[in-house]
Design a protein around this motif. Structure first.
Motif, PDB file in Angstrom:
ATOM      1  N   ARG A 160       0.827  -1.214   0.000  1.00  0.00           N
ATOM      2  CA  ARG A 160       0.000   0.000   0.000  1.00  0.00           C
ATOM      3  C   ARG A 160       0.861   1.264   0.000  1.00  0.00           C
ATOM      4  N   ARG A 161       2.104   1.113  -0.378  1.00  0.00           N
ATOM      5  CA  ARG A 161       2.902   2.313  -0.620  1.00  0.00           C
ATOM      6  C   ARG A 161       3.169   2.419  -2.117  1.00  0.00           C
ATOM      7  N   ARG A 162       3.218   3.615  -2.627  1.00  0.00           N
ATOM      8  CA  ARG A 162       3.303   3.758  -4.079  1.00  0.00           C
ATOM      9  C   ARG A 162       4.693   4.146  -4.576  1.00  0.00           C
ATOM     10  N   GLY A 163       5.455   4.765  -3.726  1.00  0.00           N
ATOM     11  CA  GLY A 163       6.796   5.160  -4.163  1.00  0.00           C
ATOM     12  C   GLY A 163       6.764   6.228  -5.246  1.00  0.00           C
ATOM     13  N   ALA A 164       5.652   6.931  -5.343  1.00  0.00           N
ATOM     14  CA  ALA A 164       5.552   7.955  -6.381  1.00  0.00           C
ATOM     15  C   ALA A 164       4.765   9.149  -5.852  1.00  0.00           C
ATOM     16  N   ILE A 165       5.128  10.306  -6.324  1.00  0.00           N
ATOM     17  CA  ILE A 165       4.428  11.532  -5.954  1.00  0.00           C
ATOM     18  C   ILE A 165       3.815  12.131  -7.220  1.00  0.00           C
ATOM     19  N   GLY A 166       2.564  12.504  -7.122  1.00  0.00           N
ATOM     20  CA  GLY A 166       1.913  13.147  -8.252  1.00  0.00           C
ATOM     21  C   GLY A 166       2.196  14.641  -8.259  1.00  0.00           C
ATOM     22  N   VAL A 167       2.665  15.138  -9.372  1.00  0.00           N
ATOM     23  CA  VAL A 167       2.845  16.582  -9.511  1.00  0.00           C
ATOM     24  C   VAL A 167       1.818  17.060 -10.538  1.00  0.00           C
ATOM     25  N   VAL A 168       0.930  17.906 -10.094  1.00  0.00           N
ATOM     26  CA  VAL A 168      -0.231  18.245 -10.914  1.00  0.00           C
ATOM     27  C   VAL A 168      -0.263  19.734 -11.215  1.00  0.00           C
ATOM     28  N   VAL A 169      -0.419  20.064 -12.462  1.00  0.00           N
ATOM     29  CA  VAL A 169      -0.528  21.464 -12.855  1.00  0.00           C
ATOM     30  C   VAL A 169      -1.937  21.729 -13.361  1.00  0.00           C
ATOM     31  N   PRO A 170      -2.764  22.386 -12.565  1.00  0.00           N
ATOM     32  CA  PRO A 170      -4.119  22.708 -13.019  1.00  0.00           C
ATOM     33  C   PRO A 170      -4.103  24.006 -13.818  1.00  0.00           C
TER      34      PRO A 170
END
Lengths: 335, 335
Positions: free
Chosen positions: B62-72
């Motif tokens: 349940r760990r993803r090892g990833a971070i979402g970087v989002v540009v709205p």
DNA sequence: TTGAAAGCGCTAACAG
DNA sequence: CTGTTAGCGCTTTCAA
């Protein structure tokens, strides 16, 4: 009144009084499911703000829904991912990939061991890879490409390479740039760039080809880093060493060209009066520069589109050939 | 002589004559496993170029090892991900995250429905999110932040906001910029930017505060897109409409400032002679501009570092407060 | 210190 | 059209 958060399709299945399989199908929009049931399930999902785990789906389907975009910085460790060229290309890639429903997983790699690429591939998070620039890692790329299909590379093309590259004709670009300087009277020209990477080295070769059989023109290969933090020093050192400045500079990138223009200005040399400068890439920074900067344009948007197109075909199992786009000389000097 | 490719820890387990569990432990570097066995297993893995699937691990742990970087991009759809500000910040984020072993998953979002963020979160691919700019989506961010901890936002801070923001003091920045123009004699000043987004609107407020109680100074709010493809037209239209040009321009971004400088030049107006221009951000493009561009510097590297730091603490379950960094006036004009 | 077994949350045969 | 069943490749109790 909500009965605990719905976390899995099983929860939703129980709620809807159907099996998980049906929920899966309904949410995936398969047509084999009763349209009323389907509608009901979707409404329920909506109400409970439920969306199935992409991760679990990916594990099951063996599709990742993500493309790895990798920037290897082997030849020039100081170079930063925020370099305008990289970022322009990555921006276009993000747009292309988003449109096609893929996530973009970005990695910057300093290749110290030569398993950097197989590590990324084996990490198994992406359906395919776009490598941004060969750096000095052509060997690794060729080795991997030999038995890994879904990979395309932005960069130069050299005869015999195994990996699929997409880029502009760097040799031609170099020749165009050089010809531009020659035509405007330059006779003592410095090439500023790091020829350990393929693209710059092809540009330099093109430049040499332009002065073939012209003994009145001098071309100096001046190793210069790409990162502006260090290229300034490189250039200043060079100018000091030769004493008499060149009358033309061919910079392997717009960023180097702009740095060079600053260094020249600091020494009281005028551009293009004393020294004529031409860049490479035609980034936004070049388009807005004052004094205006002539450059060799690479159509980065088109490149991104080709990269994604070819990669998707490779993911589908097709072979694709390397693509060489035409560079274009952009003349901006007014004199 | 290799017996088929090793694809799973089971394959490797068979080869090593142990159970999959032991392989899993050995490869994860758990100390509870016999050191010789462990060593043998790792050597085998190395030989066969085997690396366990990160995906499967992630599903299980349940760990993803990833971070979402989002540009709205809600307030200014024309604005492209390759915008130099975004790309500079994203570059630094990539560096920070890579160093800490996280993948960076990049998304550009045009928010048409207000579930864009919950979709991303529910897609379940990232341990947390960094939102780049509030755009006009502060409501959505606040709503999500109410019960979703691992999210930080680059942007402005306004009283009462629920989400954790990290950014510079835009109000102060605006005041500094305005004061700069006033001190140099400007009396008719245009603010160029899109105040639907929080940061520009705070900058404008700061600018207004600077001329409080000074009736001799005129400040015009001139709605201007951020994308250079359209801002040029915005600016030209404005100049045409007012006839008599302003003597000062406060651009909400360096990119707008540079575009303005070009439009002014095209009309035969000199900078800073006829019109004084100040930008915002202090991007690389501003640092190399000729004529030199004064600007309000945001320390983007520091911002990236704070974003990642705070996010990781939130992922660990901690609360973190908003961070407001100091902007810095950078004066570059020579006159 | 090691192994067996039970999932993580989903999809895809295969039957019905 | 729908449900049952068997995994995708890994980690982690629990028991040995």
């Amino acid at each position: 009144m909500l009965a605990g958060k719905i976390r899995t399709i099983y929860d939703l299945a129980k709620l809807a009084g159907v099996s998980a399989a049906t929920v899966s199908r309904a949410l995936a929009g398969k047509d084999m499911v009763n349209s009323e049931t389907s509608e009901r399930i979707r409404k329920l999902a909506e109400e409970h703000d439920f969306r199935p785990s992409a991760l679990a789906r990916n594990l099951r389907t063996r599709r990742r829904g993500a493309i790895g975009v990798v920037v290897p910085l082997g030849h020039d460790r100081g170079q930063h991912l925020s370099d305008p060229f990289f970022m322009t290309l990555i921006g276009y890639l993000a747009d292309e990939l988003t449109e096609r429903g893929f996530d973009l997983v970005l990695s910057r790699v300093i290749p110290s061991r030569d398993d950097w690429l197989s590590r990324l591939i084996d990490a198994d998070r992406a359906d395919g890879f776009i490598i941004v620039g060969q750096s000095d890692q052509s060997g690794v790329l060729d080795r991997i490409a030999a038995d890994y299909l879904p990979m395309v590379v932005w960069g130069g093309f050299v005869q015999g390479q195994v990996h699929c590259s997409i880029g502009t004709d760097n040799f031609l670009g170099g020749r165009l740039a050089m010809q531009h300087l020659i035509d405007r009277g330059c006779r003592k020209i410095a090439f500023l760039g790091n020829t350990q990477a393929i693209e710059p080295s092809l540009r330099l070769e093109g430049a040499k080809a332009a002065i073939q059989a012209r003994s009145d023109i001098e071309l100096m290969d001046t190793p210069t880093h790409f990162a502006p933090e260090v290229s300034g020093t490189d250039i200043a050192t060079f100018l000091t060493q030769i004493g008499d400045p060149p009358d033309g500079i061919f910079a392997a990138s717009d960023v180097i060209a702009l740095t060079a223009m600053q260094v020249l200005a600091a020494r009281g040399l005028s551009v293009p009066g004393d020294v004529r400068v031409i860049g490479y890439d035609d980034l936004y920074v070049a388009q807005t520069s004052v004094p205006p900067l002539s450059t060799v344009r690479q159509n980065i948007a088109a490149g991104a589109s080709h990269l994604v197109g070819s990669l998707l075909r490779r993911i589908a199992g097709e072979q694709t050939g390397s693509v060489i786009l035409n560079p274009e000389l952009i003349v901006r000097e007014t004199t």
